[in-house]
Scaffold this motif. Structure first.
Motif, PDB file in Angstrom:
ATOM      1  N   PHE A 144      -0.474 -36.259 -25.696  1.00 22.64           N
ATOM      2  CA  PHE A 144      -1.572 -35.671 -26.461  1.00 22.64           C
ATOM      3  C   PHE A 144      -2.372 -34.652 -25.646  1.00 22.64           C
ATOM      4  N   ALA A 145      -2.315 -34.743 -24.317  1.00 22.92           N
ATOM      5  CA  ALA A 145      -3.095 -33.834 -23.476  1.00 22.92           C
ATOM      6  C   ALA A 145      -2.375 -32.527 -23.195  1.00 22.92           C
ATOM      7  N   LEU A 146      -1.060 -32.509 -23.305  1.00 21.34           N
ATOM      8  CA  LEU A 146      -0.295 -31.347 -22.841  1.00 21.34           C
ATOM      9  C   LEU A 146      -0.586 -30.042 -23.594  1.00 21.34           C
ATOM     10  N   PRO A 147      -0.688 -30.004 -24.927  1.00 24.22           N
ATOM     11  CA  PRO A 147      -0.886 -28.704 -25.590  1.00 24.22           C
ATOM     12  C   PRO A 147      -2.121 -27.946 -25.095  1.00 24.22           C
ATOM     13  N   LEU A 148      -3.274 -28.587 -25.068  1.00 24.64           N
ATOM     14  CA  LEU A 148      -4.488 -27.897 -24.618  1.00 24.64           C
ATOM     15  C   LEU A 148      -4.421 -27.575 -23.132  1.00 24.64           C
ATOM     16  N   ALA A 149      -3.890 -28.495 -22.327  1.00 21.64           N
ATOM     17  CA  ALA A 149      -3.816 -28.258 -20.884  1.00 21.64           C
ATOM     18  C   ALA A 149      -2.902 -27.079 -20.580  1.00 21.64           C
ATOM     19  N   ILE A 150      -1.755 -27.000 -21.241  1.00 24.75           N
ATOM     20  CA  ILE A 150      -0.838 -25.877 -21.011  1.00 24.75           C
ATOM     21  C   ILE A 150      -1.479 -24.567 -21.451  1.00 24.75           C
ATOM     22  N   TYR A 151      -2.181 -24.589 -22.575  1.00 27.47           N
ATOM     23  CA  TYR A 151      -2.821 -23.366 -23.073  1.00 27.47           C
ATOM     24  C   TYR A 151      -3.860 -22.840 -22.080  1.00 27.47           C
ATOM     25  N   LEU A 152      -4.764 -23.695 -21.641  1.00 22.86           N
ATOM     26  CA  LEU A 152      -5.816 -23.253 -20.734  1.00 22.86           C
ATOM     27  C   LEU A 152      -5.257 -22.835 -19.377  1.00 22.86           C
ATOM     28  N   LEU A 153      -4.329 -23.612 -18.836  1.00 22.37           N
ATOM     29  CA  LEU A 153      -3.773 -23.272 -17.533  1.00 22.37           C
ATOM     30  C   LEU A 153      -2.873 -22.043 -17.608  1.00 22.37           C
ATOM     31  N   HIS A 154      -2.194 -21.838 -18.730  1.00 25.36           N
ATOM     32  CA  HIS A 154      -1.379 -20.626 -18.894  1.00 25.36           C
ATOM     33  C   HIS A 154      -2.245 -19.385 -18.783  1.00 25.36           C
ATOM     34  N   ASN A 155      -3.365 -19.361 -19.494  1.00 26.04           N
ATOM     35  CA  ASN A 155      -4.242 -18.194 -19.447  1.00 26.04           C
ATOM     36  C   ASN A 155      -4.859 -18.017 -18.065  1.00 26.04           C
ATOM     37  N   PHE A 156      -5.133 -19.111 -17.396  1.00 26.58           N
ATOM     38  CA  PHE A 156      -5.690 -19.030 -16.045  1.00 26.58           C
ATOM     39  C   PHE A 156      -4.651 -18.459 -15.078  1.00 26.58           C
ATOM     40  N   ILE A 157      -3.444 -19.004 -15.101  1.00 30.73           N
ATOM     41  CA  ILE A 157      -2.400 -18.580 -14.170  1.00 30.73           C
ATOM     42  C   ILE A 157      -1.913 -17.171 -14.497  1.00 30.73           C
ATOM     43  N   ALA A 158      -1.862 -16.817 -15.782  1.00 28.59           N
ATOM     44  CA  ALA A 158      -1.433 -15.472 -16.164  1.00 28.59           C
ATOM     45  C   ALA A 158      -2.424 -14.415 -15.687  1.00 28.59           C
ATOM     46  N   GLY A 159      -3.665 -14.797 -15.444  1.00 25.62           N
ATOM     47  CA  GLY A 159      -4.665 -13.857 -14.976  1.00 25.62           C
ATOM     48  C   GLY A 159      -4.689 -13.660 -13.474  1.00 25.62           C
ATOM     49  N   LEU A 160      -3.806 -14.325 -12.735  1.00 27.74           N
ATOM     50  CA  LEU A 160      -3.743 -14.130 -11.289  1.00 27.74           C
ATOM     51  C   LEU A 160      -3.237 -12.727 -10.980  1.00 27.74           C
ATOM     52  N   PRO A 161      -3.614 -12.145  -9.833  1.00 31.91           N
ATOM     53  CA  PRO A 161      -3.228 -10.761  -9.512  1.00 31.91           C
ATOM     54  C   PRO A 161      -1.712 -10.577  -9.495  1.00 31.91           C
ATOM     55  N   ARG A 162      -1.238  -9.618 -10.282  1.00 31.99           N
ATOM     56  CA  ARG A 162       0.200  -9.354 -10.348  1.00 31.99           C
ATOM     57  C   ARG A 162       0.727  -8.829  -9.018  1.00 31.99           C
ATOM     58  N   ASP A 163      -0.085  -8.002  -8.329  1.00 30.17           N
ATOM     59  CA  ASP A 163       0.362  -7.441  -7.054  1.00 30.17           C
ATOM     60  C   ASP A 163       0.660  -8.545  -6.045  1.00 30.17           C
ATOM     61  N   LEU A 164      -0.170  -9.574  -6.049  1.00 22.26           N
ATOM     62  CA  LEU A 164       0.037 -10.687  -5.121  1.00 22.26           C
ATOM     63  C   LEU A 164       1.352 -11.408  -5.425  1.00 22.26           C
ATOM     64  N   MET A 165       1.624 -11.631  -6.684  1.00 24.55           N
ATOM     65  CA  MET A 165       2.845 -12.324  -7.073  1.00 24.55           C
ATOM     66  C   MET A 165       4.073 -11.479  -6.751  1.00 24.55           C
TER      67      MET A 165
END
Length: 273
Positions: A144-165
């Motif tokens: 029950f926790a996975l949908p919201l957790a994946i959504y919030l963490l996806h947006n957080f991780i997707a916002g990390l600097p692309r140049d660094l990755m």
């Protein structure tokens, strides 16, 4: 909270006979309520103490918080930085699972755990036999926790600097190295905010623990015991308030220990860019 704390130190007669704030002017407190909560007093409302249930709540809450965070963090990284066919569709499908009401899925999921699933005489999902065990409570909380957790963490991780990755990929780092050495350290605020949400939800949960605990006191969380404290005739308010205050101490400690990450993590996870 202050009223609950003051009431927890009063006798049942004082609770029913006066408002809690009058005790600030005429204090008349007792520690018997807390002694009864932890050790029991032999009455109908408190035949046994809540300490075993308190330990059960810890045993339930810690894995049920860690498991979805670990899975959601890896899934969020994969959906954000590993491009594959259908990744966007998969991401939105996972997020859309939040529309499924928790209450509607409890009994079907319990039947699936206890009897498996069949199409005619063909078994397509085995009976896990985990109802009444800790694993039977961890698994629904994780699901029950996975949908919201994946959504919030996806947006957080997707916002990390692309140049660094990209620099890490150019230097020969594989996805596991990037995830472990770059994504995890930079995602601590987002992970902490999800951890607070999940910990508070699981710790305060009654419905999942009551359903998947299958009436077994050996795995029942503290919320189940608190629901029994008032007795069949609504008595025992003095031990109920003491037990309730004991139950909120741990969530308060967790929240204040991680609150510096809370707002920062939520804002970063909900607003991309």
């Amino acid at each position: 909270t202050l009223g609950l704390l003051i009431t927890s130190f009063k006798t049942n007669e004082k609770i029913l006979g006066e408002a809690w704030w009058t005790s600030l002017l005429n204090p008349d407190f007792t520690l018997e309520n807390y002694r009864g909560v932890f050790l029991g007093d032999g009455t109908e409302s408190l035949s046994s103490g809540v300490l075993p249930y308190f330990i059960n709540s810890i045993v339930i809450t810690l894995p049920a918080t860690i498991f979805p965070i670990v899975i959601a963090t890896m899934a969020a990284y994969a959906l954000a930085w590993i491009r594959f066919r259908g990744s966007n569709f998969l991401f939105f499908s996972i997020f859309a699972l939040q529309i499924v009401p928790l209450q509607m899925s409890l009994v079907p999921l319990l039947l699936l755990f206890t009897g498996g699933a069949h199409i005619g005489s063909v078994q397509i999902f085995p009976a896990l036999g985990i109802a009444g065990e800790f694993a039977g409570i961890w698994l629904p909380h994780t699901m029950f926790a996975l949908p919201l957790a994946i959504y919030l963490l996806h947006n957080f991780i997707a916002g990390l600097p692309r140049d660094l990755m990209e620099a890490a990929y150019v230097d020969g780092a594989n996805h596991f190295t990037v995830f472990r050495r770059i994504v995890l350290p930079l995602s601590v605020p987002g992970i902490a905010s999800i951890a607070i949400f999940q910990f508070l939800w699981v710790w305060n949960d009654l419905l999942v623990g009551l359903t998947f605990g299958a009436g077994s006191k050996s795995v029942a969380p503290m919320t189940v015991r608190l629901g029994e404290m008032v007795g069949t005739r609504g008595s025992g308010w003095e031990v109920l308030t003491a037990g309730a205050f004991v139950s909120i101490v741990v969530p308060l400690i967790v929240f204040f220990a991680l609150q510096r990450y809370f707002v920062r993590g939520l804002l970063a996870g909900s607003v991309k860019g």
